[in-house]
Design a protein around this motif. Sequence first.
Motif, mmCIF file in Angstrom:
data_model
loop_
_atom_site.group_PDB
_atom_site.id
_atom_site.type_symbol
_atom_site.label_atom_id
_atom_site.label_comp_id
_atom_site.label_asym_id
_atom_site.label_seq_id
_atom_site.Cartn_x
_atom_site.Cartn_y
_atom_site.Cartn_z
ATOM 1 N N VAL A 28 0.859 -1.181 0.000
ATOM 2 C CA VAL A 28 0.000 0.000 0.000
ATOM 3 C C VAL A 28 0.897 1.233 0.000
ATOM 4 O O VAL A 28 1.718 1.409 0.901
ATOM 5 C CB VAL A 28 -0.928 0.028 1.231
ATOM 6 N N THR A 29 0.749 2.068 -1.015
ATOM 7 C CA THR A 29 1.554 3.287 -1.134
ATOM 8 C C THR A 29 0.643 4.497 -1.033
ATOM 9 O O THR A 29 -0.358 4.588 -1.754
ATOM 10 C CB THR A 29 2.308 3.327 -2.474
ATOM 11 N N THR A 30 0.975 5.426 -0.136
ATOM 12 C CA THR A 30 0.180 6.638 0.058
ATOM 13 C C THR A 30 1.049 7.861 -0.168
ATOM 14 O O THR A 30 2.148 7.955 0.386
ATOM 15 C CB THR A 30 -0.414 6.687 1.479
ATOM 16 N N VAL A 31 0.549 8.781 -0.981
ATOM 17 C CA VAL A 31 1.236 10.047 -1.228
ATOM 18 C C VAL A 31 0.374 11.160 -0.651
ATOM 19 O O VAL A 31 -0.778 11.335 -1.041
ATOM 20 C CB VAL A 31 1.480 10.287 -2.731
ATOM 21 N N ALA A 32 0.928 11.918 0.313
ATOM 22 C CA ALA A 32 0.192 12.962 1.026
ATOM 23 C C ALA A 32 0.186 14.264 0.232
ATOM 24 O O ALA A 32 0.903 14.405 -0.768
ATOM 25 C CB ALA A 32 0.818 13.187 2.400
ATOM 26 N N PRO A 33 -0.632 15.237 0.659
ATOM 27 C CA PRO A 33 -0.706 16.520 -0.060
ATOM 28 C C PRO A 33 0.636 17.240 -0.173
ATOM 29 O O PRO A 33 0.878 17.938 -1.153
ATOM 30 C CB PRO A 33 -1.693 17.332 0.788
ATOM 31 N N ASP A 34 1.519 17.074 0.832
ATOM 32 C CA ASP A 34 2.816 17.765 0.787
ATOM 33 C C ASP A 34 3.861 16.995 -0.011
ATOM 34 O O ASP A 34 5.014 17.398 -0.088
ATOM 35 C CB ASP A 34 3.327 18.020 2.202
ATOM 36 N N GLY A 35 3.452 15.877 -0.625
ATOM 37 C CA GLY A 35 4.377 15.097 -1.432
ATOM 38 C C GLY A 35 5.102 14.007 -0.676
ATOM 39 O O GLY A 35 5.789 13.181 -1.285
ATOM 40 N N SER A 36 4.973 13.985 0.649
ATOM 41 C CA SER A 36 5.605 12.926 1.425
ATOM 42 C C SER A 36 4.924 11.595 1.115
ATOM 43 O O SER A 36 3.752 11.549 0.742
ATOM 44 C CB SER A 36 5.535 13.228 2.922
ATOM 45 N N LYS A 37 5.675 10.508 1.279
ATOM 46 C CA LYS A 37 5.172 9.197 0.867
ATOM 47 C C LYS A 37 5.361 8.172 1.967
ATOM 48 O O LYS A 37 6.289 8.268 2.770
ATOM 49 C CB LYS A 37 5.912 8.738 -0.398
ATOM 50 N N SER A 38 4.474 7.204 1.995
ATOM 51 C CA SER A 38 4.611 6.079 2.916
ATOM 52 C C SER A 38 4.201 4.802 2.193
ATOM 53 O O SER A 38 3.348 4.831 1.296
ATOM 54 C CB SER A 38 3.742 6.267 4.168
ATOM 55 N N THR A 39 4.846 3.706 2.566
ATOM 56 C CA THR A 39 4.470 2.405 2.006
ATOM 57 C C THR A 39 4.292 1.406 3.140
ATOM 58 O O THR A 39 4.996 1.465 4.148
ATOM 59 C CB THR A 39 5.528 1.864 1.033
ATOM 60 N N VAL A 40 3.356 0.513 2.956
ATOM 61 C CA VAL A 40 3.158 -0.593 3.883
ATOM 62 C C VAL A 40 3.264 -1.879 3.061
ATOM 63 O O VAL A 40 2.411 -2.163 2.215
ATOM 64 C CB VAL A 40 1.796 -0.524 4.588
ATOM 65 N N GLU A 41 4.337 -2.631 3.299
ATOM 66 C CA GLU A 41 4.537 -3.901 2.614
ATOM 67 C C GLU A 41 4.001 -5.012 3.510
ATOM 68 O O GLU A 41 4.465 -5.189 4.637
ATOM 69 C CB GLU A 41 6.012 -4.116 2.314
ATOM 70 N N VAL A 42 3.018 -5.754 2.987
ATOM 71 C CA VAL A 42 2.348 -6.785 3.780
ATOM 72 C C VAL A 42 2.727 -8.158 3.242
ATOM 73 O O VAL A 42 2.568 -8.436 2.047
ATOM 74 C CB VAL A 42 0.819 -6.608 3.732
ATOM 75 N N GLU A 43 3.241 -9.003 4.130
ATOM 76 C CA GLU A 43 3.587 -10.377 3.783
ATOM 77 C C GLU A 43 2.774 -11.320 4.663
ATOM 78 O O GLU A 43 2.766 -11.184 5.884
ATOM 79 C CB GLU A 43 5.085 -10.628 3.980
ATOM 80 N N ILE A 44 2.091 -12.273 4.031
ATOM 81 C CA ILE A 44 1.231 -13.212 4.753
ATOM 82 C C ILE A 44 1.748 -14.627 4.531
ATOM 83 O O ILE A 44 2.079 -15.009 3.402
ATOM 84 C CB ILE A 44 -0.233 -13.105 4.272
ATOM 85 N N SER A 45 1.827 -15.392 5.603
ATOM 86 C CA SER A 45 2.328 -16.767 5.498
ATOM 87 C C SER A 45 1.370 -17.618 4.684
ATOM 88 O O SER A 45 0.179 -17.316 4.554
ATOM 89 C CB SER A 45 2.509 -17.370 6.899
ATOM 90 N N ASP A 46 1.889 -18.734 4.131
ATOM 91 C CA ASP A 46 1.072 -19.599 3.270
ATOM 92 C C ASP A 46 -0.117 -20.198 4.003
ATOM 93 O O ASP A 46 -1.152 -20.481 3.391
ATOM 94 C CB ASP A 46 1.938 -20.727 2.689
ATOM 95 N N ASP A 47 0.030 -20.406 5.313
ATOM 96 C CA ASP A 47 -1.083 -20.974 6.076
ATOM 97 C C ASP A 47 -2.055 -19.898 6.561
ATOM 98 O O ASP A 47 -3.054 -20.204 7.216
ATOM 99 C CB ASP A 47 -0.577 -21.797 7.258
ATOM 100 N N GLY A 48 -1.752 -18.635 6.277
ATOM 101 C CA GLY A 48 -2.664 -17.560 6.659
ATOM 102 C C GLY A 48 -2.698 -17.257 8.139
ATOM 103 O O GLY A 48 -3.643 -16.623 8.621
ATOM 104 N N GLN A 49 -1.664 -17.665 8.880
ATOM 105 C CA GLN A 49 -1.676 -17.489 10.335
ATOM 106 C C GLN A 49 -0.852 -16.296 10.808
ATOM 107 O O GLN A 49 -1.069 -15.801 11.909
ATOM 108 C CB GLN A 49 -1.167 -18.761 11.021
#
Length: 321
Positions: A259-280
Amino acid sequence: MPDFAMDYDKLYAMQRGLHGLAERAETAGGLGAWEEIGEGTATSNESIFGNYQLAYEFQLFYGKSKVRIDEGKEKLESFGDMFGGVADALLQQDAMVAGQFTTMAGQTIFDRWLSEHEAVEDWDRRNEEWNNYIEEIGAAEYFEEHPDANVWEVCSAEDAPEWCKTWEGDYGDRPVQPGERPDEPPEHPPSRMEITDDDGGKIEFTVQYDEDYNILQEKSTVTTANGDTVTTTVDYDGPPSPSDPDNPDNSVDTRDYTVTTVAPDGSKSTVEVEISDDGQTRTETNTTWDEDGDEEVEVTEFVRSDAEDEIWKEVEDDDDD
């Protein structure tokens, strides 16, 4: 578009107004001779005041005034930044809510198209089975001559065709007459939606999908009437991958996404999500960059159990104990 919690344009206008006031306060109205004399020295200004002590006292007064002015300027700028910060934070918060709302609406429209598309495909499959069947029992010519005929009504009549005996004998094994073909949806699924309000604000939502119509990217852009924007993009790492395909009620999508978010002032944040194969287990790596490009990284772990009603729970850091 859902109503925003605050008028961001007014908050940003307040920020601009306070910054403008700070610029004016920097000179305290003392341009020209006031500034020229004040930036001089007691010695150079002695001829102006006619007395060294008087020139010296003026320099002390000017210096203290300038310090107060500089402090006031900084406070005005800081106060203005507070309004801008509040506007940014609330805009991003509401943009997230609005983006989620629009994403849900967009996915609903996409899912409706997909169900219509699958309904047509299913009808074509059942119609082919039906046509092959009536060809086998010798009823194809009858239905060519009577395309709107209902097999139940035809075979219930006293003068029913001979092939009806075969049809009746195949009870339980024969295909069902498909009926009327569903309406054909557009060739391609919807990929863009835009919602606007009376003040000129808008939300744009777009999706990208693969050849099997699996959504691989969702993007929402919230724009205020003043032109400030927050853009959120979700990129999925491939098609859906359920943790337990045989038990959909207790299954989660295990594909990774960012998930990548770009704010009004141009600053940016990313959330990298990794989920295990068993979903736990789920790992979120949150990276933010400020206006100067400085980076900050935070990693959070989540777990869920096998219970069907279990939700993701954050794993507490031992250092917090």
